[in-house]
Enzyme design. Sequence first.
Site, PDB file in Angstrom:
ATOM      1  N   ASP A 135      -0.252   5.158   0.867  1.00  0.00           N
ATOM      2  CA  ASP A 135      -0.536   6.176   1.883  1.00  0.00           C
ATOM      3  C   ASP A 135      -0.698   5.555   3.268  1.00  0.00           C
ATOM      4  OD1 ASP A 135      -2.325   7.523  -0.756  1.00  0.00           O
ATOM      5  OD2 ASP A 135      -0.609   8.518   0.149  1.00  0.00           O
ATOM      6  N   ASP A 193       0.874  -1.168   0.000  1.00  0.00           N
ATOM      7  CA  ASP A 193       0.000   0.000   0.000  1.00  0.00           C
ATOM      8  C   ASP A 193       0.917   1.226   0.000  1.00  0.00           C
ATOM      9  OD1 ASP A 193      -2.250   1.786   0.655  1.00  0.00           O
ATOM     10  OD2 ASP A 193      -1.359   1.822   2.660  1.00  0.00           O
TER      11      ASP A 193
HETATM   12  C1  XBP Z   1      -5.305   6.324   0.613  1.00  0.00           C
HETATM   13  C2  XBP Z   1      -6.459   7.006  -0.012  1.00  0.00           C
HETATM   14  C3  XBP Z   1      -6.207   8.081  -1.045  1.00  0.00           C
HETATM   15  C4  XBP Z   1      -5.475   9.258  -0.387  1.00  0.00           C
HETATM   16  C5  XBP Z   1      -5.627  10.521  -1.211  1.00  0.00           C
HETATM   17  O1  XBP Z   1      -4.772   5.491  -0.365  1.00  0.00           O
HETATM   18  O2  XBP Z   1      -7.600   6.670   0.287  1.00  0.00           O
HETATM   19  O3  XBP Z   1      -7.466   8.514  -1.512  1.00  0.00           O
HETATM   20  O4  XBP Z   1      -6.073   9.526   0.870  1.00  0.00           O
HETATM   21  O5  XBP Z   1      -5.125  10.309  -2.515  1.00  0.00           O
HETATM   22  P1  XBP Z   1      -3.937   4.113   0.037  1.00  0.00           P
HETATM   23  P2  XBP Z   1      -6.021  10.748  -3.780  1.00  0.00           P
HETATM   24  O6  XBP Z   1      -4.740   3.002  -0.599  1.00  0.00           O
HETATM   25  O7  XBP Z   1      -2.582   4.305  -0.559  1.00  0.00           O
HETATM   26  O8  XBP Z   1      -3.882   4.007   1.546  1.00  0.00           O
HETATM   27  O9  XBP Z   1      -6.523  12.148  -3.491  1.00  0.00           O
HETATM   28  O10 XBP Z   1      -5.074  10.686  -4.945  1.00  0.00           O
HETATM   29  O11 XBP Z   1      -7.120   9.723  -3.823  1.00  0.00           O
HETATM   30 MG    MG Z   2      -3.050   3.222   3.175  1.00  0.00          MG
END
Ligand code: XBP
Ligand code: MG
Length: 254
Positions: free
Chosen positions: A12, A10
């Site tokens: 973020d 993953d």
């Molecule tokens: C986390 C998310 C993303 C980010 C924002 O992604 O839900 O939407 O919060 O990025 P991950 P965008 O699966 O990596 O934990 O604004 O590009 O969606």
């Molecule tokens: Mg994440």
Amino acid sequence: MTDLKALVFDVDGTLADTERDGHRVAFNQAFAEAGLDWEWTVELYAELLSVTGGKERIGYYIERYRPAFPAPRNPDEFIVNLHWRKTHFYTHALSQGAIPLRPGVARLLSEAREAGMQLAIATTTTPQNVTALLSATLGPASIGWFKVIAAGDVVPAKKPAPDIYHYAMQQMDLKPAECAALEDSAHGARSALDAEIPTLVVTVNDYTRDQDFSGASLIVDGFGEPHAHSEALSPATDFQGYVDLGLIRHLHRG
Ligand code: XBP
Ligand code: MG
């Protein structure tokens, strides 16, 4: 016994703590640029993170908190444009080195590469956000370390749906039993587990610490380093203080 062939990361919250000081700030910059008096505080963002996908999150916010906001002629286009500007601010911040990798990530990637392990990304954020983070932290060549960068709108349903993990495994031509997933949130854990990936390491952060990670193989408060240990939150095994490829292989053997 199926061999472990790929680590699927993953982004973020896992590769880097991007949400509070990265994405959230970029959303607010885009709102200000558009002349909107919308402010996503650290506290409000904790609730908004329950909606995965930045465009979906903006839509939820308008519906839940701005019901009187005059619907633009083309609401989808309005949100897409606002989110496009948010991505501009976010990728600029990354290019300035605003967000470092979490401890242990560079080491784990290096261990996996040295062992000939395939690497993949499975994330809800946009592909450009992924390449901007990798370039800023590991250098542009690191983008090529990943067999697939499965990101954002490439699948119809975002996490917690399993689509993004299915897509990543399909691109690698691997079975779930040949993979291990590394996540940070309940939505991400659900997505990986519903894609039947058996090994799941969850590295929590301030936004996800209290979430439900039932089914995870190991929950830690960071990947840690040999010289800077992290803590296992469950199961309380004889955790060595940091997550390395050997530990992931051990968990994969079950
Ligand atoms: C986390 C998310 C993303 C980010 C924002 O992604 O839900 O939407 O919060 O990025 P991950 P965008 O699966 O990596 O934990 O604004 O590009 O969606
Ligand atoms: Mg994440």
